[in-house]
Design an enzyme around this catalytic site. Structure first.
Site, PDB file in Angstrom:
ATOM      1  N   ASP A 249      19.303 149.975 -11.287  1.00 15.68           N
ATOM      2  CA  ASP A 249      19.877 151.243 -11.671  1.00 15.68           C
ATOM      3  C   ASP A 249      18.904 152.013 -12.256  1.00 15.68           C
ATOM      4  O   ASP A 249      18.778 153.420 -12.594  1.00 15.68           O
ATOM      5  CB  ASP A 249      20.751 151.284 -12.836  1.00 15.68           C
ATOM      6  CG  ASP A 249      20.374 150.376 -14.160  1.00 15.68           C
ATOM      7  OD1 ASP A 249      19.330 150.516 -14.414  1.00 15.68           O
ATOM      8  OD2 ASP A 249      21.549 149.684 -14.631  1.00 15.68           O
TER       9      ASP A 249
ATOM     10  N   ALA B  44      15.726 137.049  -6.575  1.00 20.34           N
ATOM     11  CA  ALA B  44      14.499 136.861  -7.590  1.00 20.34           C
ATOM     12  C   ALA B  44      13.979 135.408  -7.459  1.00 20.34           C
ATOM     13  O   ALA B  44      12.998 135.324  -7.732  1.00 20.34           O
ATOM     14  CB  ALA B  44      15.199 137.345  -8.779  1.00 20.34           C
TER      15      ALA B  44
ATOM     16  N   ASP C 212      16.725 141.663 -16.492  1.00 25.86           N
ATOM     17  CA  ASP C 212      17.995 142.180 -16.666  1.00 25.86           C
ATOM     18  C   ASP C 212      18.870 141.993 -15.671  1.00 25.86           C
ATOM     19  O   ASP C 212      19.199 142.888 -14.664  1.00 25.86           O
ATOM     20  CB  ASP C 212      17.766 143.863 -16.828  1.00 25.86           C
ATOM     21  CG  ASP C 212      18.771 144.348 -17.151  1.00 25.86           C
ATOM     22  OD1 ASP C 212      19.777 144.065 -17.824  1.00 25.86           O
ATOM     23  OD2 ASP C 212      18.937 145.926 -17.043  1.00 25.86           O
TER      24      ASP C 212
END
Length: 522
Positions: free
Chosen positions: A311, A366, A383
């Protein structure tokens, strides 16, 4: 009645028609199974649990369906066509019905079991009936007939398994994809019976099957036409505020909601949800992101790796430091990043973070990216979505943090968003234990974020000395975080002190077990 004798020139064509029907029906049947598993994974988040329920119930029901088909073998052609029409109707509407049960009735679990059972019952009846039809064309040894049927069945299942994620979902979406498969399923069954086995049908059977075909076609066609409106209405039922954007990406459902006022005050509250889980509220997201980012930058910070955070809000905080020269964002879903680049209010909220030339975005898993990464970073900000799904639990394991350690500088800092120490204390302390087990010294802390409640983080550094929880000496102005707040953040009340819980690993994802148990009632 036989359709053709072994010497009849058309028997090979008729036999090929039956095997083609087996192929198509097998593909459709597997798509129905995958659709139920995928829907449960999106709505509930428990991929392993949903797959176990669906496959277990369906396989059990398939055995019962095979037994139930015995009395129908004398009228195999008409029975097969009827089974396919009912299967096509229920399978095609299954996603729609289950989504309605979830959104409107809160009866998803029992509806899933009933749907899986009935679908399995119908699928189980197919093979015995098709075996009878195949033998009517040309009498074969039982072993040869079974081999032919199951060869076509397994190859068809392969087609269905590949078509679901790579064709149906991208082109039609989950709801309309199931409807399309239902139509193909009905067409395959009816065409086979009305062409190859037409002489086996009495006048009454033809009339009933023709009328049934028309009803199924109308139902599936109407549902297809109304699918978008149904999805919009049902989705809104799941959210308190009006939905202003919704997208089903390859990985998740992305929803933005916007309220007209906030607690009676003028202004708007923009909220992002991924698979139904709140990611931020524009009213108080600064509390979360200030607490996440700034303590991690109280050291070297020239190059920063961000895992997740598509985001752009964590990136916004990083870019407020002029000596941060390089930010690498690794986020799985390009659709989230694209939304953060183009949605006006979200762009304003993240301060156009992805337009900054210091930022590089990598759309990748990731875990997989870290395994091959050759770069080194001064700080790492993890995050990532909460570990309440199988796919995300691996991102909270000892192995994952060991990979992070391999790309982190010797004097670097890692910060991990770790959930709520109040609502999910075992999950929180298991994450902290996993970070420690990977060779880090840790400093856990928590702050109040009204949209989330009491929310925790783990600050970590390689070696044996726990990092000091502090703001960088020269830090930009913050709205929430200051030195006193950080000092208090490291103190946990008596009822939420450190728990002696085990670390989470790939082979034993304890954090997933803890998360599901602790968040079940919230």
């Amino acid at each position: 009645m036989s359709v053709a004798t072994p010497t009849h020139p058309r028997w090979r064509l008729a036999r090929a028609g039956v095997l083609l029907a087996v192929f198509v029906c097998a593909a459709c049947g597997l798509v129905y199974e995958l659709a139920l598993v995928a829907l449960g994974s999106y709505l509930i988040g428990d991929t392993v649990g949903q797959a176990s329920i669906v496959l277990g119930v369906m396989v059990f029901a398939m055995g019962l369906g095979a037994l139930a088909a015995k009395p129908l073998q004398s009228r195999a052609a008409a029975a097969f066509a009827a089974v396919e029409l009912v299967l096509a109707l229920l399978g095609g509407l299954s996603v729609l019905l289950l989504y309605a049960a979830f959104a409107w009735l809160n009866l998803y679990a029992p509806a899933l079991v009933v749907t899986a059972f009935v679908l399995g019952l119908l699928i189980g009846a197919e093979i015995p009936l098709l075996m009878v039809l195949l033998q009517r064309i040309r009498e074969q040894a039982a072993g040869s007939a079974v081999a032919d049927l199951f060869a076509a069945d397994y190859v068809g299942a392969l087609l269905g398994g590949l078509a679901f994620p790579f064709l149906l979902i991208p082109v039609f979406g989950q709801l309309r994809g199931a409807l399309v498969v239902g139509a193909v399923n009905a067409l395959a069954g009816v065409v086979l019976v009305f062409t190859v086995f037409r002489k086996d049908l009495g006048r009454r059977s033809r009339i009933v099957l023709t009328a049934g075909s028309a009803v199924v076609a109308l139902c599936l066609g109407y549902a297809y036409a109304m699918a978008h409106d149904f999805e919009v209405t049902s989705r809104q039922q799941l959210y308190r505020d009006p939905v202003v954007y919704a997208e089903r990406s390859r990985y998740q459902e992305i929803v933005l909601t916007r309220s007209a006022s906030v607690a009676g005050r003028p202004g708007t509250d923009l909220r992002l949800f991924l698979n139904g889980d709140l990611q931020f509220s524009s009213v108080d997201e600064y509390r979360y992101h200030e607490a996440l980012v700034h303590p991690a930058l109280a050291g070297a910070r020239s190059s920063v790796l961000v895992l997740g955070a598509g985001d752009g809000l964590a990136v916004r905080e990083l870019l407020r430091y002029p000596d941060v020269r390089r930010v690498t964002v690794v986020d799985l879903d390009p659709a989230v990043v694209a939304l953060a680049r183009r949605e006006p209010q979200l762009r304003q909220l993240n301060a156009h973070a992805f337009d900054d030339p210091r930022v590089r975005v990598v759309n990748a898993d990731a875990f997989g990216w870290l395994r091959t990464a050759a770069e080194r970073f001064d700080a790492v900000v993890a995050d990532l979505p909460d570990p309440d799904e199988t796919a995300t639990a691996k991102l909270y394991t000892v192995e994952f943090y060991e990979l992070i350690r391999s790309v982190l500088g010797d004097e670097g800092r890692l910060v991990v968003q770790s959930g709520s120490p109040y609502f999910a204390p075992r999950s929180f302390w298991s994450i902290e234990a996993s970070v420690r087990a990977a060779g880090f010294a840790t400093t856990p802390y928590h702050v109040d974020v009204p949209s989330f409640g009491d929310w925790g983080f783990v600050l970590a550094a390689p070696g044996g000395t726990a990092p000091e929880l502090r703001l960088p000496e020269e830090h930009p102005a913050t709205r929430f975080l200051d030195g006193d707040t950080l000092r208090m953040a490291a103190v946990f009340p008596a009822d939420r002190r450190r728990l002696d819980v085990p670390a989470s690993t790939l082979l034993h994802p304890r954090v997933l077990e803890f998360s599901r148990a602790e968040w079940r009632d919230y």
